[in-house]
Write a protein that holds these residues in place. Structure first.
Motif, PDB file in Angstrom:
ATOM      1  N   ALA A  33       0.822  -1.214   0.000  1.00 42.19           N
ATOM      2  CA  ALA A  33       0.000   0.000   0.000  1.00 42.19           C
ATOM      3  C   ALA A  33       0.856   1.265   0.000  1.00 42.19           C
ATOM      4  CB  ALA A  33      -0.925   0.000   1.208  1.00 42.19           C
ATOM      5  N   GLU A  34       1.997   1.206   0.679  1.00 43.63           N
ATOM      6  CA  GLU A  34       2.845   2.410   0.727  1.00 43.63           C
ATOM      7  C   GLU A  34       3.398   2.764  -0.651  1.00 43.63           C
ATOM      8  OE1 GLU A  34       5.568   1.746   4.138  1.00 43.63           O
ATOM      9  OE2 GLU A  34       4.530   3.494   4.972  1.00 43.63           O
ATOM     10  N   ALA A  35       3.541   1.772  -1.505  1.00 45.07           N
ATOM     11  CA  ALA A  35       4.006   2.069  -2.874  1.00 45.07           C
ATOM     12  C   ALA A  35       2.977   2.956  -3.573  1.00 45.07           C
ATOM     13  CB  ALA A  35       4.209   0.774  -3.645  1.00 45.07           C
ATOM     14  N   VAL A  36       1.697   2.655  -3.320  1.00 48.20           N
ATOM     15  CA  VAL A  36       0.641   3.476  -3.918  1.00 48.20           C
ATOM     16  C   VAL A  36       0.686   4.878  -3.324  1.00 48.20           C
ATOM     17  CG1 VAL A  36      -1.840   3.676  -4.297  1.00 48.20           C
ATOM     18  CG2 VAL A  36      -0.774   1.410  -4.203  1.00 48.20           C
ATOM     19  N   LEU A  37       0.887   4.950  -2.004  1.00 48.97           N
ATOM     20  CA  LEU A  37       0.944   6.257  -1.348  1.00 48.97           C
ATOM     21  C   LEU A  37       2.110   7.080  -1.907  1.00 48.97           C
ATOM     22  CD1 LEU A  37      -0.547   7.824   0.936  1.00 48.97           C
ATOM     23  CD2 LEU A  37       1.368   7.208   2.419  1.00 48.97           C
ATOM     24  N   ARG A  38       3.228   6.398  -2.197  1.00 52.24           N
ATOM     25  CA  ARG A  38       4.383   7.103  -2.774  1.00 52.24           C
ATOM     26  C   ARG A  38       4.015   7.686  -4.129  1.00 52.24           C
ATOM     27  NH1 ARG A  38       7.368   2.641  -2.325  1.00 52.24           N
ATOM     28  NH2 ARG A  38       7.703   2.295  -0.106  1.00 52.24           N
ATOM     29  N   GLU A  39       3.309   6.905  -4.937  1.00 52.33           N
ATOM     30  CA  GLU A  39       2.886   7.389  -6.264  1.00 52.33           C
ATOM     31  C   GLU A  39       1.985   8.611  -6.099  1.00 52.33           C
ATOM     32  OE1 GLU A  39       1.503   4.560  -9.377  1.00 52.33           O
ATOM     33  OE2 GLU A  39      -0.360   5.707  -9.301  1.00 52.33           O
ATOM     34  N   ILE A  40       1.082   8.544  -5.108  1.00 51.58           N
ATOM     35  CA  ILE A  40       0.164   9.661  -4.864  1.00 51.58           C
ATOM     36  C   ILE A  40       0.943  10.896  -4.423  1.00 51.58           C
ATOM     37  CG2 ILE A  40      -1.647  10.483  -3.298  1.00 51.58           C
ATOM     38  CD1 ILE A  40      -2.756   7.581  -3.322  1.00 51.58           C
ATOM     39  N   GLY A  41       1.912  10.678  -3.538  1.00 54.06           N
ATOM     40  CA  GLY A  41       2.696  11.792  -3.006  1.00 54.06           C
ATOM     41  C   GLY A  41       3.584  12.440  -4.053  1.00 54.06           C
ATOM     42  N   GLY A  42       3.922  11.675  -5.090  1.00 47.06           N
ATOM     43  CA  GLY A  42       4.662  12.226  -6.227  1.00 47.06           C
ATOM     44  C   GLY A  42       6.164  12.317  -6.033  1.00 47.06           C
ATOM     45  N   HIS A  43       6.881  12.330  -7.170  1.00 48.78           N
ATOM     46  CA  HIS A  43       8.339  12.513  -7.126  1.00 48.78           C
ATOM     47  C   HIS A  43       8.834  13.242  -8.365  1.00 48.78           C
ATOM     48  CE1 HIS A  43       8.688   9.197  -9.961  1.00 48.78           C
ATOM     49  NE2 HIS A  43       7.856   8.529  -9.195  1.00 48.78           N
ATOM     50  N   GLY A  44      10.007  13.811  -8.205  1.00 44.83           N
ATOM     51  CA  GLY A  44      10.574  14.621  -9.293  1.00 44.83           C
ATOM     52  C   GLY A  44      11.407  13.788 -10.249  1.00 44.83           C
ATOM     53  N   ALA A  45      12.058  14.489 -11.173  1.00 42.93           N
ATOM     54  CA  ALA A  45      12.874  13.808 -12.185  1.00 42.93           C
ATOM     55  C   ALA A  45      13.912  12.921 -11.506  1.00 42.93           C
ATOM     56  CB  ALA A  45      13.560  14.844 -13.075  1.00 42.93           C
ATOM     57  N   ASP A  46      14.473  13.410 -10.395  1.00 36.91           N
ATOM     58  CA  ASP A  46      15.512  12.646  -9.681  1.00 36.91           C
ATOM     59  C   ASP A  46      14.924  11.464  -8.915  1.00 36.91           C
ATOM     60  OD1 ASP A  46      14.052  13.942  -7.849  1.00 36.91           O
ATOM     61  OD2 ASP A  46      15.707  15.113  -6.968  1.00 36.91           O
ATOM     62  N   GLY A  47      13.626  11.280  -9.006  1.00 38.65           N
ATOM     63  CA  GLY A  47      12.998  10.148  -8.310  1.00 38.65           C
ATOM     64  C   GLY A  47      12.760  10.402  -6.847  1.00 38.65           C
ATOM     65  N   ASN A  48      13.162  11.584  -6.348  1.00 35.85           N
ATOM     66  CA  ASN A  48      12.950  11.880  -4.930  1.00 35.85           C
ATOM     67  C   ASN A  48      11.530  12.404  -4.682  1.00 35.85           C
ATOM     68  OD1 ASN A  48      15.535  11.144  -4.314  1.00 35.85           O
ATOM     69  ND2 ASN A  48      16.331  13.235  -4.644  1.00 35.85           N
ATOM     70  N   PRO A  49      10.948  12.039  -3.519  1.00 36.81           N
ATOM     71  CA  PRO A  49       9.600  12.502  -3.190  1.00 36.81           C
ATOM     72  C   PRO A  49       9.530  14.029  -3.205  1.00 36.81           C
ATOM     73  CG  PRO A  49      10.342  10.857  -1.615  1.00 36.81           C
ATOM     74  CD  PRO A  49      11.535  11.209  -2.455  1.00 36.81           C
ATOM     75  N   LEU A  50       8.358  14.551  -3.601  1.00 35.60           N
ATOM     76  CA  LEU A  50       8.176  15.999  -3.665  1.00 35.60           C
ATOM     77  C   LEU A  50       7.771  16.564  -2.308  1.00 35.60           C
ATOM     78  CD1 LEU A  50       6.088  16.010  -6.944  1.00 35.60           C
ATOM     79  CD2 LEU A  50       8.444  16.813  -6.715  1.00 35.60           C
ATOM     80  N   PRO A  51       8.264  17.771  -1.981  1.00 35.60           N
ATOM     81  CA  PRO A  51       7.861  18.408  -0.727  1.00 35.60           C
ATOM     82  C   PRO A  51       6.441  18.964  -0.773  1.00 35.60           C
ATOM     83  CG  PRO A  51       9.696  19.609  -1.766  1.00 35.60           C
ATOM     84  CD  PRO A  51       9.292  18.522  -2.699  1.00 35.60           C
ATOM     85  N   SER A  52       6.006  19.513  -1.922  1.00 36.47           N
ATOM     86  CA  SER A  52       4.649  20.084  -1.963  1.00 36.47           C
ATOM     87  C   SER A  52       4.193  20.295  -3.404  1.00 36.47           C
ATOM     88  CB  SER A  52       4.607  21.431  -1.236  1.00 36.47           C
ATOM     89  OG  SER A  52       4.725  22.498  -2.184  1.00 36.47           O
ATOM     90  N   TYR A  53       2.954  20.679  -3.588  1.00 29.53           N
ATOM     91  CA  TYR A  53       2.431  20.807  -4.952  1.00 29.53           C
ATOM     92  C   TYR A  53       3.043  21.993  -5.697  1.00 29.53           C
ATOM     93  CZ  TYR A  53      -1.014  24.269  -3.191  1.00 29.53           C
ATOM     94  OH  TYR A  53      -1.629  25.354  -2.617  1.00 29.53           O
ATOM     95  N   ASP A  54       3.665  22.907  -4.941  1.00 32.50           N
ATOM     96  CA  ASP A  54       4.336  24.024  -5.625  1.00 32.50           C
ATOM     97  C   ASP A  54       5.430  23.522  -6.557  1.00 32.50           C
ATOM     98  OD1 ASP A  54       2.743  25.685  -4.148  1.00 32.50           O
ATOM     99  OD2 ASP A  54       4.207  25.859  -2.509  1.00 32.50           O
TER     100      ASP A  54
END
Ligand SMILES: Nc1nc2c(c(=O)[nH]1)N[C@H]1C(S)=C(S)[C@@H](COP(=O)(O)OP(=O)(O)OC[C@H]3O[C@@H](n4cnc5c(=O)[nH]c(N)nc54)[C@H](O)[C@@H]3O)O[C@H]1N2
Ligand SMILES: Nc1nc2c(c(=O)[nH]1)N[C@H]1C(S)=C(S)[C@@H](COP(=O)(O)OP(=O)(O)OC[C@H]3O[C@@H](n4cnc5c(=O)[nH]c(N)nc54)[C@H](O)[C@@H]3O)O[C@H]1N2
Ligand code: SF4
Ligand code: SF4
Ligand code: SF4
Ligand code: SF4
Ligand code: SF4
Ligand SMILES: [Mo]
Lengths: 272, 297, 847
Positions: free
Chosen positions: C493-514
């Motif tokens: 389930a956390e894999a899905v949450l990671r997809e929802i939370g989003g990540h940048g080109a570098d594959g790192n999770p995004l801090p916010s929608y900005d």
């Protein structure tokens, strides 16, 4: 017994039913429900009170008769006593929720629990009375019986009255409030029924003392009951409701009837 | 003539713990019945359906062998009555039944709906325990009163001894059952299931002394706010059961909640009971003696 | 108001109790005296369906007593904005706003716009044409505005065409007398509430409105809430601690299933589902749905990141990031529309996962008849619910209308894992996501939703593998590569949450929608959730005890967006950035630091944007929002007292009678909401009702009990809950009981134009007859939890209700219908129908 569950079904989710749990009229209640739990004891227990009473009083009667030298009366009384006492354990055990655990009754001795005390009384009185009974029937075991008889006689008194303590030591108002008089009611009752039984089983000739006892005790019981109820005041109400009421009347009727009957019989049997 | 048996906590010596109990503050009970369900879940108490009772939202009626927590529902009209005309609010207002913060607990508009979660009181002087012939009922190191299911033989004495009608015998199983104050959970320093489940902290579990202080403050607050009928129930050692481990804050007479106004531990009269019993036995003896020894052949 | 919080949100209600302990005053406005009323300082009973009258009355009171919060209203709401000259208010037009088209029974919302603007880009209008409606406008995308500035603003708010004046005029007739006449409460009762609200609002104090389905389940559901929000804007209660409008949501995770929707017409994060009008190009879609200014100005960033999350490398600039893989909706495919289509044989099969429509949806009989038209039905549930057994135990079999052997529907039952048997998260009413661990494996064949969907998708993809057919590409190109674990092959389930939370080109999770980009370099499954995996940590799993942080508890779980606990909290400071008062200090501008700081919450505002910031010409998105505007989601950063777009039934709420009502609407000839969705057909008959109608003389309202859950699958099946409320009952006043000879605890039969059901009678003072326009109106209250299966069974209240909907969101009017009630059990067999037919005949009910 405490007032059985409250009056008519309430008219709306709001109104409490008319009578309060404890039977006190007018007072507030929770949807007319009774507060106390009705005793869970079934017919065995009242029966035991009766039979135990017969056994106990008969034993004492028997011993007294022997002291007085009325052989026949004594023997019959012992037989009555031992016969009756045999039934007691059966009655008690069959009323338990877990009969197999009857022995737990003797796990400890608790004065705060008349039932515990009673269990011990019944054991002692049972053993000794039985012994006396065997001797009365067969003439064997004389030495043992000699020791047993006085013990049986004394424990017999306890056996026929502790049951009053048992009822009095509950939260049921009609019993608890009667604690002063109840033992006398039970004692007299025991005497009356024991004497009655013994009289019936003894040839008229030798039954005079038993007869006297029966009549006296009957009178005493009626008195004691009267006294108890007048003392109970409103709590006595429960004796005048439903099943309790019918029972009370039949018992009183039998009692008076029996007594008069005996009185007559006695009169007739008197040698000229 | 009571035998000097060693009492809790002495009986436990160093094992003894501070006395634990419940302060049930009915003024914040929302009648969610979470306590009733949590108790059954944790203690595997069997379901005991009664069908639709019509007794407000109470379909489980009372404490018993199969209900160790019970939530009572009482629908009432408040004193602020409508007789003298005007809307319910006007009349309620006349009686300061509104606009006063806590003062108006459950007195919205002339109708009031009391809810209260009842439980075994874990009496200081517990008749059930004292009359138990087998010693199945005992006092734990926490000062609570518990049935030992492996010892109880279903004699039913405790049922008639309890002045609150709490403990009862379970039909099919024959033994007596009641709240254990979650003895198992207490042993693991856990809060009892019912208190844990209560969302509004109407059920407060803890050390009895601390709970009593808290309760005093609470009832004072309610009284100051005009709840003159607010009272503590069973929080006083001098009452008929020597105070209880589980005590309550009520907003009306105890009877209204199905609680006895002045419960008494029957064994308090033990002395007189035994005395009159002895007298009875003696009288019986004398009577027999008189009948047999006195008189002609 | 319109919620029974103590009963339906008992755990949340603990905070109400606590607030009360601290002196807060609790008022409960509800037709019945409930367990919430019992805890309230005051309970005010009103007639079901009369809330807009009550709330409108408060709005009028606020104006009459000049109790509105001037500075707040002036800079944070659109009260000073001028509306187009051709706008006509419903008050001046018999209940119709300008733009009404009788033929399509819909509004052209053009004239509701700001002066000299066009709603061309606004979703609302096309929704009407496409009959898609409301949710598409959830984002309140709004119109195009230069620099986020409405063309004409009158700061004095005196201009007769400015929103404040329009609103004042609109509610001028909502006097205490009108309120009393329509709601059935006394004028004093109403006034005491209005007074309490006003006295408890302003710089120093704030009040909150708490509602749930007592407000929403009406043909004017959305406007009920609009009325509440207008009050909160006027009193300055939005974006401030202790204020706001709390929408108490339904099922434990219903909020989550709206944010990442199980709805047919929105994509994650309230992005509209593309409409045919979007003409197949991403650019056109963005142009039509993005107002360019305000948070929605970045729609392209959100949409592209979503497409990238779903189609990964297959989504490229050249192919519009697979925009055309998305389905299009050309109509209303909401629950009831779908069931009605099913009834007409237009639906082949249905997956029913976690819903029990034969008990939970209005007009149960229609639901069953519709299901019987399916070829196949898959029910995924914890229990064998009525929807899975309808084919064998429909009441229609008993009444002889149908026979089990005639039902051709093939029913598959798949046991589902309960929430304790799977990991995942719940989103609560406050938008806070809380992660749940799995307690134990599901029993036997039971599987989680995630397991089911994932493996279903996997199998379909395997079957389609290698297919060249373009229609299969959307499925084949999906990123469907979630790691599975354990004996059950459970997707992580956390894999899905990671997809929802989003990540940048570098594959790192995004801090916010900005940080979302329009160029396909970022992937994000739901823009509002961007940041939930910030720093590679599952932020939703944080469980720092309240005792170890301040009252905001920002480190417990995670709230979308950006862990903001109070939305638009910039409004807790004045336009210059200073707290309105020390007492209510929450977010403020730290001049020396040059940034927004707060008592512990995340500022819902660009952190370094100064209060005196003014947008450049052609500034876009958030740059187009002034430093003294707080509501960053709208194109002008103002809270919309008057809603130019987003609603299908008017920019302002007006009182309309429920679809089935005895009461005359004194306000206009148009008695009921003209845009409501009706489906008049033999299976869904309506009572013509009307004042003084005597065949169905009583008002029926349905609701919940603490002891049960909705359609009962989770409560009627459990012994410990079933015994607490074992039987279906109705609540009636002693007066009605007398009038109809009903016996407390006995049986009664309740009849409507649809059906007759039986229930036990609860006669209680908690239900009162209401005096409406001088006439006594009796209420029959019915909990709707019962059905035919489980431990506690009984007739279902939904047999009684018709399907009639609020066209904004297609919610049913569960809260009001007309009925009759009589003593005794209902007839069995065909006689049951005859009873209803008799009533229909007398009431003149016809399709
Ligand atoms: N125990 C429990 N909790 C639940 C649920 C459950 O079934 N059981 N369901 C969950 C779900 S799905 C939801 S949506 C929520 C719903 O939560 P609530 O909205 O609180 O639930 P209801 O009881 O349907 O309706 C609330 C109140 O609205 C009143 N009401 C009816 N008509 C009107 C009206 O016109 N105006 C006003 N002001 N009030 C009116 C009713 O009398 C009722 O008391 O609860 C959730 N929580
Ligand atoms: N008359 C009337 N009707 C109403 C309402 C009303 O107030 N009055 N309220 C309306 C509202 S607000 C709502 S939300 C609906 C609710 O109506 P429904 O959603 O149709 O009814 P529920 O009982 O909530 O259905 C949820 C089902 O999901 C199952 N379930 C639980 N957890 C899971 C899981 O993890 N997976 C799966 N697959 N299944 C699961 C439960 O067992 C239950 O059977 O009722 C609506 N209908
Ligand atoms: S309440 Fe009754 S059962 Fe509980 S401890 Fe007291 S006497 Fe015993
Ligand atoms: S029933 Fe069990 S617990 Fe109660 S008194 Fe008898 S033995 Fe003790
Ligand atoms: S303490 Fe335990 S046993 Fe007693 S009522 Fe609460 S949950 Fe039940
Ligand atoms: S859980 Fe608490 S609030 Fe709920 S009924 Fe029990 S005591 Fe009352
Ligand atoms: S069921 Fe869940 S959501 Fe509903 S009140 Fe209880 S804890 Fe809250
Ligand atoms: Mo819901």
């Amino acid at each position: 017994m405490s007032g059985s569950a409250g009056g008519a079904p309430s008219r709306s989710a709001g109104d409490p039913a008319p009578r309060s749990a404890t039977g006190a009229s007018g007072a507030a209640s929770y949807h007319g429900q009774q507060i106390l739990k009705s005793p869970v004891w079934s017919w065995e227990i009242p029966t035991y009170f009766f039979v135990g009473g017969v056994a106990g009083a008969s034993a004492t009667l028997a011993y007294a008769a022997e002291l007085r030298g009325s052989e026949q009366l004594g023997r019959r009384a012992w037989l009555t006593a031992s016969g009756a006492i045999m039934v007691c354990p059966g009655l008690l055990i069959s009323d338990l929720g877990r009969p197999a655990r009857f022995v737990n009754m003797l796990r400890m001795f608790k004065v705060t629990s008349p039932m515990s005390v009673g269990s011990w009384i019944l054991s002692v009185s049972g053993a000794t009375t039985a012994l006396a009974g065997v001797h009365a029937l067969t003439g064997r075991l004389a030495p043992g019986a000699a020791v047993a008889r006085p013990i049986a006689a004394v424990s017999g008194l306890a056996l026929s009255t502790y049951t009053a303590a048992l009822l009095a030591d509950t939260a049921v108002p009609a019993w608890h409030e009667a604690r002063q008089t109840l033992p006398f009611v039970f004692g007299a009752g025991a005497a009356a029924s024991a004497a009655g039984a013994v009289t019936a089983l003894t040839p008229v000739r030798s039954a005079a003392p038993a007869r006297r006892l029966a009549i006296g005790a009957a009178g005493a019981e009626l008195l004691a009951t009267q006294l108890m109820e007048s003392r109970l005041g409103m709590h006595a109400e429960t004796f005048h409701r439903g099943r309790a009421r019918t029972l009370r009347w039949t018992s009183r009727a039998c009692l008076s009837a029996g007594a008069t009957l005996l009185a007559r019989a006695g009169a007739r049997s008197r040698p000229a | 003539m009571k035998l000097a048996v060693e009492q809790w906590p002495a009986s436990y010596g160093s094992e003894a713990k501070s006395r634990r109990g419940f302060f049930t503050d009915t003024s914040v009970c929302i009648g969610c019945k979470a306590c009733e369900v949590a108790c059954k879940e944790w203690n595997h108490v069997p379901a005991a359906p009664h069908g639709f009772t019509g007794k407000s939202y109470d379909n489980s009626l009372a404490l018993g062998a199969d209900r160790w927590r019970h939530v009572a529902f009482i629908e009432q009209r408040v004193a602020a009555d409508v007789q003298d005309g005007g809307s319910l609010v006007q009349s309620a207002a006349r009686a300061q039944a509104i606009d006063g913060g806590v003062a108006t607990y459950q007195e919205g508009d002339g109708v009031r709906w009391l809810m209260s979660s009842d439980v075994c009181k874990h009496c200081t002087d517990a008749a059930c325990l004292e009359v138990c012939p087998t010693g199945s009922l005992f006092r734990t190191e926490f000062g609570t009163v518990v049935v030992q299911e492996d010892i109880c033989n279903g004699c039913g004495y405790c049922v008639s001894a309890c002045p609150f009608g709490v403990i009862d015998r379970r039909e099919d199983d024959g033994r007596a059952w009641k709240c254990t104050l979650c003895y198992d959970r207490l042993k693991d320093d856990q809060t009892p299931a019912c208190a844990q489940a209560c969302p509004t902290q109407s059920i407060q579990y803890g050390e009895l002394d601390e709970l009593r202080e808290r309760a005093q403050r609470r009832v004072q607050k309610l009284r100051d706010a005009g709840q003159d009928k607010a009272r503590l129930y069973l929080s006083d050692d001098s009452d008929g059961v020597g105070g209880a481990g589980a005590f309550f804050l009520l907003l009306d007479e105890p009877e209204v909640y199905g609680l006895p106004p002045d419960p008494v531990d029957t064994t308090r009269s033990l002395d007189s009971i035994w005395r009159s019993t002895a007298a009875g036995a003696l009288a019986l003896g004398l009577g027999i003696a008189a009948a047999v020894l006195g008189g002609r052949r | 108001m319109g919620s029974n919080m103590a009963e339906q949100h008992p755990v949340g209600f603990q905070w109400v109790v606590e607030a009360k302990e601290r002196g807060a005053k609790v008022i409960h406005v509800d037709p019945r005296f409930t367990r919430t009323s019992a805890m309230a300082d005051r309970h005010v009973p009103i007639r079901p369906g009369s809330d807009i009258a009550f709330l409108g009355g408060i709005i009028n009171y606020i104006f009459e007593h000049d109790a509105w919060f001037k500075e707040y209203v002036q800079s944070y709401t659109n009260a000073p904005v001028l509306i187009r000259e051709d706008f006509v208010d419903s008050e001046d037009n018999d209940g119709f706003f300008s733009g009404w088209d009788p033929d399509s029974r819909a509004y052209d919302i053009e004239t509701w716009g700001y002066d000299e603007t066009s709603t061309e880009t606004a979703a609302g209008k096309r929704e009407q044409q496409g009959d898609v409606s409301g949710e598409q406008a959830h984002g309140a995308h709004g119109m195009k505005l230069e620099r986020g500035e409405p063309p004409h603003v009158d700061e004095t708010m005196q201009h007769e065409r400015c929103v404040l004046q329009i609103t004042r005029r609109h509610f001028a007739r909502y006097t205490p007398q009108l309120v009393a006449a329509l709601c059935g409460c006394s004028e004093e009762e109403f006034l005491s509430v209005a007074r309490a609200l006003c006295e408890n609002s302003g710089r120093e104090r704030t009040s909150a409105l708490v509602y749930a389905v007592g407000w929403t389940q009406h043909t004017v559901g959305v406007q009920n809430i609009r009325a509440g929000s207008i009050i909160q804007m006027l009193l300055g209660n939005m974006g401030r601690p202790g204020g706001g409008i709390l929408a108490l949501r339904g099922h434990a995770n219903i909020q989550g299933s709206t944010d990442i929707p199980t709805l047919y017409n929105i994509l994650p994060g309230y992005i509209p589902m593309p409409h045919p009008a979007a003409e197949g190009s991403l650019d056109r879609f963005i142009e039509l749905n993005s107002p360019q200014t305000g948070a929605w100005g970045n729609l392209r960033n959100y949409a592209v990141s979503l497409l990238k999350a779903w189609w990964g490398d297959a989504a490229t600039e050249e192919n519009d990031y697979c925009f055309n893989h998305l389905p299009r909706i050309n109509g209303d495919h909401s629950h009831y529309a779908m069931m009605l289509k099913m009834l007409d044989g237009g639906v082949q099969g249905m997956f029913c996962a976690g819903q029990n429509p034969t008990v939970g949806s209005a007009n149960s009989k229609l639901m069953r008849l519709a299901l019987a038209k399916l070829d196949w039905l898959v029910v995924r549930d914890l229990q064998m619910v009525e929807t899975a057994t309808f084919w064998k135990d429909s009441p229609e079999h008993e009444s002889g209308e149908t026979r089990a052997e005639d039902i051709q529907t093939e029913v598959f039952f798949l046991p589902a894992a309960a929430h304790t048997e799977k990991e995942g998260c719940f989103t609560n009413t406050q938008r806070v996501l809380q992660w749940r661990e799995k307690a134990c494996d599901p029993p036997g064949e039971a599987r989680s939703e995630l397991h089911w969907i994932y493996h279903l998708g996997r199998l379909v993809r395997e079957k389609l593998a290698g297919s060249e057919d373009p229609k299969n590409r959307p499925i084949l190109e999906l990123t469907w590569d979630y790691p599975v674990e354990g004996r059950l092959q459970e997707p992580e389930a956390e894999a899905v949450l990671r997809e929802i939370g989003g990540h940048g080109a570098d594959g790192n999770p995004l801090p916010s929608y900005d940080d979302l980009k329009p160029d396909g370099s970022t992937r994000c499954g739901s823009w509002i959730h961007a940041g939930i995996y910030a720093d590679g940590v599952n932020q939703a799993a944080r469980r720092k005890p309240g005792s170890e942080q301040n009252w905001i508890a920002a480190e417990w779980g995670w709230a979308w967006p950006k862990n903001v606990r109070i939305l638009y909290n910039r409004a807790s400071a004045d336009p210059q950035g200073k707290p309105w008062s020390e007492r209510k200090r929450y977010v403020w501008w730290d001049e020396p630091e040059g940034k927004w700081t707060s008592s512990g919450d995340a500022p819902d505002f660009p952190v370094t944007k100064a209060p005196d910031y003014r947008p450049e010409k052609d500034a876009k998105a958030l740059d187009a929002i002034r430093g003294d505007k707080a509501f960053i989601i709208t194109p002008d950063g103002r809270s919309w007292m008057f809603a130019p777009t987003g609603l299908v039934d008017g920019p302002l709420p007006s009182h309309f009678e429920p679809h089935e009502s005895h009461v005359h609407n004194p306000l206009h000839d148009q008695q009921r909401n003209p845009t409501r969705q009706q489906f008049s057909r033999p299976e869904n008959l309506y009572d013509p009702a009307g004042p003084g109608q005597q065949v169905f003389p009583y008002a029926l309202s349905t609701y919940r009990l603490t002891e049960h859950h909705t359609a009962g699958g989770m409560s009627r099946t459990l012994p410990y809950l079933a015994e607490l409320q074992p039987e279906f009952f109705v609540e009636v006043s002693p007066a009605l009981a007398r009038e109809r000879g009903l016996e407390h605890g006995d049986w009664a039969t309740i009849i409507t134009a649809r059906a007759a059901v039986e229930a036990r009678v609860m006669v209680t003072e908690r239900v009162k007859p209401l005096r409406i326009q001088g006439r006594e109106l009796h209420l029959v209250g019915a909990p709707y939890h019962w059905g035919g299966t489980g431990l506690a069974t009984g007739d279902s209240a939904n047999e009684l209700l018709p399907i009639v909907l609020d066209n904004n969101v297609h919610i049913n009017e569960y809260k009001v219908a007309t009925c009759d009630i009589r003593p005794g059990r209902r007839p069995r067999g065909p006689a049951r129908l005859e009873l209803v037919d008799g009533y229909r005949a007398r009431a003149g009910v016809k399709p």
